[in-house]
Design a protein around this motif. Structure first.
Motif, short mmCIF file in Angstrom:
data_model
loop_
_atom_site.label_atom_id
_atom_site.label_comp_id
_atom_site.label_asym_id
_atom_site.label_seq_id
_atom_site.Cartn_x
_atom_site.Cartn_y
_atom_site.Cartn_z
N ASN A 151 0.85 -1.20 0.00
CA ASN A 151 0.11 -0.03 0.07
C ASN A 151 0.88 1.29 -0.07
OD1 ASN A 151 -2.35 -1.45 -0.05
ND2 ASN A 151 -2.13 -1.70 2.38
N GLY A 152 1.80 1.43 -0.75
CA GLY A 152 2.66 2.40 -0.95
C GLY A 152 3.87 2.60 0.22
N GLN A 153 3.56 1.77 1.18
CA GLN A 153 4.45 1.86 2.47
C GLN A 153 5.72 0.85 2.19
OE1 GLN A 153 4.05 4.12 5.04
NE2 GLN A 153 2.61 5.07 3.43
N ASN A 154 6.94 1.18 2.75
CA ASN A 154 8.01 0.35 2.66
C ASN A 154 7.75 -0.69 3.80
OD1 ASN A 154 9.39 1.93 0.94
ND2 ASN A 154 10.81 2.87 2.55
N VAL A 155 8.24 -2.03 3.39
CA VAL A 155 7.86 -3.32 4.13
C VAL A 155 9.30 -3.75 4.92
CG1 VAL A 155 7.14 -5.49 4.39
CG2 VAL A 155 5.94 -3.87 2.88
N LYS A 156 9.17 -3.86 6.07
CA LYS A 156 10.55 -4.76 6.91
C LYS A 156 10.43 -6.18 6.45
CE LYS A 156 10.61 -1.65 11.02
NZ LYS A 156 10.78 -1.62 12.54
N PRO A 157 11.70 -6.59 6.47
CA PRO A 157 12.01 -8.07 6.25
C PRO A 157 11.14 -9.18 7.11
CG PRO A 157 14.05 -7.14 6.29
CD PRO A 157 13.14 -6.19 6.66
N SER A 158 10.80 -8.38 8.21
CA SER A 158 9.98 -9.26 9.26
C SER A 158 8.65 -9.05 9.24
CB SER A 158 10.71 -8.96 10.39
OG SER A 158 10.26 -7.51 11.01
N ALA A 159 8.19 -8.46 8.34
CA ALA A 159 6.67 -8.43 8.41
C ALA A 159 6.06 -9.49 7.77
CB ALA A 159 6.22 -7.20 7.14
N ILE A 160 4.95 -9.47 8.54
CA ILE A 160 3.89 -10.96 8.20
C ILE A 160 3.20 -10.72 6.99
CG2 ILE A 160 2.25 -12.42 9.28
CD1 ILE A 160 5.08 -12.41 10.79
N VAL A 161 3.15 -11.80 6.24
CA VAL A 161 2.18 -11.80 4.86
C VAL A 161 1.26 -12.15 5.38
CG1 VAL A 161 2.19 -12.72 2.74
CG2 VAL A 161 4.40 -12.35 3.66
N LYS A 162 0.10 -11.73 4.66
CA LYS A 162 -1.41 -12.21 5.04
C LYS A 162 -2.02 -12.47 3.32
CE LYS A 162 -2.25 -9.22 8.88
NZ LYS A 162 -1.41 -8.11 8.86
N VAL A 163 -2.80 -13.34 3.25
CA VAL A 163 -3.54 -13.73 2.24
C VAL A 163 -4.20 -12.65 1.73
CG1 VAL A 163 -4.94 -15.09 0.88
CG2 VAL A 163 -3.38 -16.17 2.54
N GLY A 164 -4.27 -12.30 0.54
CA GLY A 164 -4.97 -10.73 0.02
C GLY A 164 -4.14 -9.68 -0.13
N ASP A 165 -3.03 -9.60 0.38
CA ASP A 165 -2.06 -8.47 0.45
C ASP A 165 -1.40 -8.34 -0.90
OD1 ASP A 165 -2.54 -7.84 3.12
OD2 ASP A 165 -0.55 -8.81 3.61
N THR A 166 -1.34 -7.05 -1.47
CA THR A 166 -0.66 -6.86 -2.73
C THR A 166 0.73 -6.13 -2.30
OG1 THR A 166 -2.83 -6.81 -3.77
CG2 THR A 166 -1.03 -5.81 -5.04
N TYR A 167 1.65 -6.61 -3.01
CA TYR A 167 2.83 -6.18 -2.77
C TYR A 167 3.44 -5.46 -4.34
CZ TYR A 167 2.90 -8.30 1.78
OH TYR A 167 2.76 -8.67 3.11
N ALA A 168 4.33 -4.25 -4.21
CA ALA A 168 4.75 -3.90 -5.41
C ALA A 168 6.41 -4.16 -5.03
CB ALA A 168 4.63 -2.08 -5.42
N ILE A 169 6.98 -4.81 -6.05
CA ILE A 169 8.25 -5.00 -5.78
C ILE A 169 9.03 -4.54 -6.93
CG2 ILE A 169 10.12 -6.97 -5.52
CD1 ILE A 169 7.10 -8.59 -5.16
N GLN A 170 10.07 -3.99 -6.58
CA GLN A 170 11.36 -3.33 -7.50
C GLN A 170 12.54 -4.27 -7.57
OE1 GLN A 170 11.17 0.28 -9.06
NE2 GLN A 170 12.68 -0.22 -10.26
N LYS A 171 12.86 -4.78 -8.55
CA LYS A 171 13.89 -5.85 -8.86
C LYS A 171 14.80 -5.22 -9.81
CE LYS A 171 14.96 -10.69 -9.41
NZ LYS A 171 14.17 -11.86 -9.72
N GLY A 172 16.00 -4.48 -9.51
CA GLY A 172 16.61 -3.98 -10.68
C GLY A 172 15.73 -2.98 -11.28
#
Length: 137
Positions: free
Chosen positions: A38-59
């Motif tokens: 949701n436009g907010q940075n995520v820490k590596p320890s954040a818990i994933v929930k079904v239904g979440d949508t993540y934006a990922i930049q890889k290179g």
């Protein structure tokens, strides 16, 4: 077989669905702010929930992934694809592929190092091309 977890870290999830080659790469991407919920940075320890949508930049590649199931262990790509839904816009997919056809700046052999004026012109060309790509999205 793959077991569903109740609590799963985002870095482990991204590694298990084969977005990143190693878990440490997934962790570093989270720390660097290249994984967002949701436009907010995520820490590596954040818990994933079904239904979440993540934006990922890889290179230069951008992906939008919706969680459809939790996967604790890394499995083959075909099985991993069942645990997420790729919602990457078509424009981003083509933008990533078209970047491989970007102009390559070359200098003739024997011309020596670029002068200060040459360097400014090269930088201007590069910035113009990258700015155009960003405005296309």
């Amino acid at each position: 077989m793959a077991e569903a977890a109740e609590k799963l870290r985002i870095d482990k999830y991204l590694w298990s669905i084969r977005i990143f080659k190693t878990r440490s790469l997934a962790t570093e991407a989270c720390k660097a702010g290249r994984v967002k919920l949701n436009g907010q940075n995520v820490k590596p320890s954040a818990i994933v929930k079904v239904g979440d949508t993540y934006a990922i930049q890889k290179g230069i590649e951008r992906k939008v992934v919706k969680v459809t199931g939790l996967l604790e262990r890394r499995v083959d790509a075909k099985t991993a694809a069942q645990f997420y839904e790729d919602q990457t816009p078509v424009e981003d997919t083509y933008a990533y592929k078209s970047s491989f056809h970007a102009p390559v700046l070359k200098r003739d052999r024997g011309t020596g190092r670029p002068t200060k004026k040459d360097r400014r012109e090269i930088d201007e060309l590069k910035s113009d091309w990258w700015d155009d790509e960003e405005h296309d999205n």
